[in-house]
Scaffold this motif. Structure first.
Motif, PDB file in Angstrom:
ATOM      1  N   LEU A  71      32.294 132.075  14.191  1.00 59.82           N
ATOM      2  CA  LEU A  71      32.886 132.698  15.380  1.00 59.82           C
ATOM      3  C   LEU A  71      32.189 134.004  15.736  1.00 59.82           C
ATOM      4  CD1 LEU A  71      36.645 132.014  14.632  1.00 59.82           C
ATOM      5  CD2 LEU A  71      35.276 130.989  16.455  1.00 59.82           C
ATOM      6  N   PHE A  72      31.823 134.777  14.728  1.00 55.27           N
ATOM      7  CA  PHE A  72      31.142 136.049  14.989  1.00 55.27           C
ATOM      8  C   PHE A  72      29.786 135.829  15.653  1.00 55.27           C
ATOM      9  CE2 PHE A  72      28.361 139.560  13.875  1.00 55.27           C
ATOM     10  CZ  PHE A  72      29.112 140.641  14.313  1.00 55.27           C
ATOM     11  N   THR A  73      29.001 134.905  15.101  1.00 63.42           N
ATOM     12  CA  THR A  73      27.670 134.674  15.676  1.00 63.42           C
ATOM     13  C   THR A  73      27.762 134.067  17.076  1.00 63.42           C
ATOM     14  OG1 THR A  73      27.514 132.536  14.530  1.00 63.42           O
ATOM     15  CG2 THR A  73      26.498 134.451  13.460  1.00 63.42           C
ATOM     16  N   ARG A  74      28.711 133.160  17.299  1.00 63.82           N
ATOM     17  CA  ARG A  74      28.871 132.570  18.634  1.00 63.82           C
ATOM     18  C   ARG A  74      29.356 133.611  19.627  1.00 63.82           C
ATOM     19  NH1 ARG A  74      26.919 129.878  15.268  1.00 63.82           N
ATOM     20  NH2 ARG A  74      26.568 127.654  15.367  1.00 63.82           N
ATOM     21  N   GLY A  75      30.282 134.473  19.185  1.00 69.04           N
ATOM     22  CA  GLY A  75      30.773 135.535  20.064  1.00 69.04           C
ATOM     23  C   GLY A  75      29.680 136.527  20.426  1.00 69.04           C
ATOM     24  N   ALA A  76      28.890 136.921  19.435  1.00 66.05           N
ATOM     25  CA  ALA A  76      27.780 137.855  19.688  1.00 66.05           C
ATOM     26  C   ALA A  76      26.760 137.224  20.641  1.00 66.05           C
ATOM     27  CB  ALA A  76      27.114 138.252  18.378  1.00 66.05           C
ATOM     28  N   TRP A  77      26.486 135.940  20.460  1.00 66.46           N
ATOM     29  CA  TRP A  77      25.558 135.250  21.349  1.00 66.46           C
ATOM     30  C   TRP A  77      26.093 135.218  22.778  1.00 66.46           C
ATOM     31  CZ3 TRP A  77      20.906 134.125  22.458  1.00 66.46           C
ATOM     32  CH2 TRP A  77      20.601 133.137  23.368  1.00 66.46           C
ATOM     33  N   LEU A  78      27.386 134.930  22.942  1.00 70.31           N
ATOM     34  CA  LEU A  78      27.969 134.899  24.288  1.00 70.31           C
ATOM     35  C   LEU A  78      27.937 136.280  24.936  1.00 70.31           C
ATOM     36  CD1 LEU A  78      30.988 132.474  23.806  1.00 70.31           C
ATOM     37  CD2 LEU A  78      28.868 132.041  25.050  1.00 70.31           C
ATOM     38  N   LEU A  79      28.163 137.339  24.174  1.00 70.06           N
ATOM     39  CA  LEU A  79      28.061 138.688  24.731  1.00 70.06           C
ATOM     40  C   LEU A  79      26.634 138.972  25.193  1.00 70.06           C
ATOM     41  CD1 LEU A  79      30.228 140.809  22.277  1.00 70.06           C
ATOM     42  CD2 LEU A  79      30.833 139.980  24.549  1.00 70.06           C
ATOM     43  N   PHE A  80      25.658 138.581  24.386  1.00 70.21           N
ATOM     44  CA  PHE A  80      24.259 138.757  24.775  1.00 70.21           C
ATOM     45  C   PHE A  80      23.962 137.995  26.064  1.00 70.21           C
ATOM     46  CE2 PHE A  80      19.961 137.037  24.822  1.00 70.21           C
ATOM     47  CZ  PHE A  80      19.210 138.195  24.822  1.00 70.21           C
ATOM     48  N   VAL A  81      24.391 136.752  26.113  1.00 71.40           N
ATOM     49  CA  VAL A  81      24.136 135.926  27.303  1.00 71.40           C
ATOM     50  C   VAL A  81      24.740 136.570  28.547  1.00 71.40           C
ATOM     51  CG1 VAL A  81      24.723 133.718  28.401  1.00 71.40           C
ATOM     52  CG2 VAL A  81      23.834 133.753  26.072  1.00 71.40           C
ATOM     53  N   GLU A  82      25.996 137.031  28.441  1.00 76.11           N
ATOM     54  CA  GLU A  82      26.659 137.630  29.603  1.00 76.11           C
ATOM     55  C   GLU A  82      26.002 138.940  30.023  1.00 76.11           C
ATOM     56  OE1 GLU A  82      29.221 137.973  32.724  1.00 76.11           O
ATOM     57  OE2 GLU A  82      29.420 136.336  31.316  1.00 76.11           O
ATOM     58  N   GLY A 108      33.327 135.590  24.514  1.00 68.98           N
ATOM     59  CA  GLY A 108      32.601 136.211  23.412  1.00 68.98           C
ATOM     60  C   GLY A 108      33.440 137.230  22.676  1.00 68.98           C
ATOM     61  N   MET A 109      34.135 138.093  23.412  1.00 67.15           N
ATOM     62  CA  MET A 109      35.002 139.084  22.777  1.00 67.15           C
ATOM     63  C   MET A 109      36.146 138.410  22.028  1.00 67.15           C
ATOM     64  SD  MET A 109      33.751 142.044  23.067  1.00 67.15           S
ATOM     65  CE  MET A 109      35.120 143.043  22.528  1.00 67.15           C
ATOM     66  N   SER A 110      36.675 137.340  22.599  1.00 68.57           N
ATOM     67  CA  SER A 110      37.749 136.604  21.929  1.00 68.57           C
ATOM     68  C   SER A 110      37.263 136.004  20.619  1.00 68.57           C
ATOM     69  CB  SER A 110      38.282 135.500  22.845  1.00 68.57           C
ATOM     70  OG  SER A 110      38.863 136.057  23.997  1.00 68.57           O
ATOM     71  N   MET A 111      36.041 135.491  20.612  1.00 66.68           N
ATOM     72  CA  MET A 111      35.499 134.922  19.377  1.00 66.68           C
ATOM     73  C   MET A 111      35.260 136.002  18.332  1.00 66.68           C
ATOM     74  SD  MET A 111      33.029 131.840  20.478  1.00 66.68           S
ATOM     75  CE  MET A 111      33.683 130.422  21.315  1.00 66.68           C
ATOM     76  N   LEU A 112      34.830 137.188  18.769  1.00 69.23           N
ATOM     77  CA  LEU A 112      34.673 138.289  17.821  1.00 69.23           C
ATOM     78  C   LEU A 112      36.023 138.661  17.217  1.00 69.23           C
ATOM     79  CD1 LEU A 112      32.074 140.665  19.538  1.00 69.23           C
ATOM     80  CD2 LEU A 112      31.700 139.047  17.675  1.00 69.23           C
TER      81      LEU A 112
END
Length: 148
Positions: A71-82, A108-112
């Motif tokens: 979840l952390f890596t997916r959330g961080a990736w989504l923040l980067f993408v956005e 992304g924030m929710s996944m973090l």
């Protein structure tokens, strides 16, 4: 998703809300209203499916640490993408001085946040969820003040 993509393309190329409000029934067409209206369901469904997929990922006998890292890596990736890719695609601002935080950022924030919450007992997570759903309107009176 196809309808949402068409609506986003319409907005991206300036064919819609800059000239008229697609949700104003006195100035819009039925097709334009429908494409704008249906997109209001897409973001909540995407967030719901992201949470569902996180639950399903963790349900396959994964350790809390593995689920948290996923979840952390997916959330961080989504923040980067956005913040980098999507913002540049919307603004063409190479300095990235203006940020538009939308659905991908919220996911992304929710996944973090979920990456930390997975270590809590399920009963406590349930109580937090109930408090969020039942109490979300309690903060409506808080508003931003304009700076002079």
């Amino acid at each position: 998703m196809v309808i949402m993509a068409l609506d986003h393309a319409r907005m991206y190329f300036g064919m819609g809300y800059l000239f008229s409000d697609p949700t104003n029934l006195s100035t819009t067409t039925p097709l334009l209203f429908f494409t704008r209206w249906i997109t209001h369901f897409c973001a909540p469904v995407f967030v719901f499916l992201a949470g569902t997929s996180a639950f399903l990922y963790g349900a396959h006998n994964k350790s809390h640490k593995a689920v948290s890292w996923f979840l952390f890596t997916r959330g961080a990736w989504l923040l980067f993408v956005e913040l980098i890719i999507v913002n540049f695609a919307w603004t063409f601002d190479i300095t990235l001085s203006f940020h538009i935080l939308q659905v991908i950022w919220a996911m992304g924030m929710s996944m973090l946040c979920l990456s930390a919450l997975v270590f809590l007992p399920k009963q406590l997570i349930f109580i937090i969820g109930i408090l969020l759903v039942a109490g979300h309107n309690l903060l409506n009176s808080i508003s931003m003040e304009e700076q002079p």
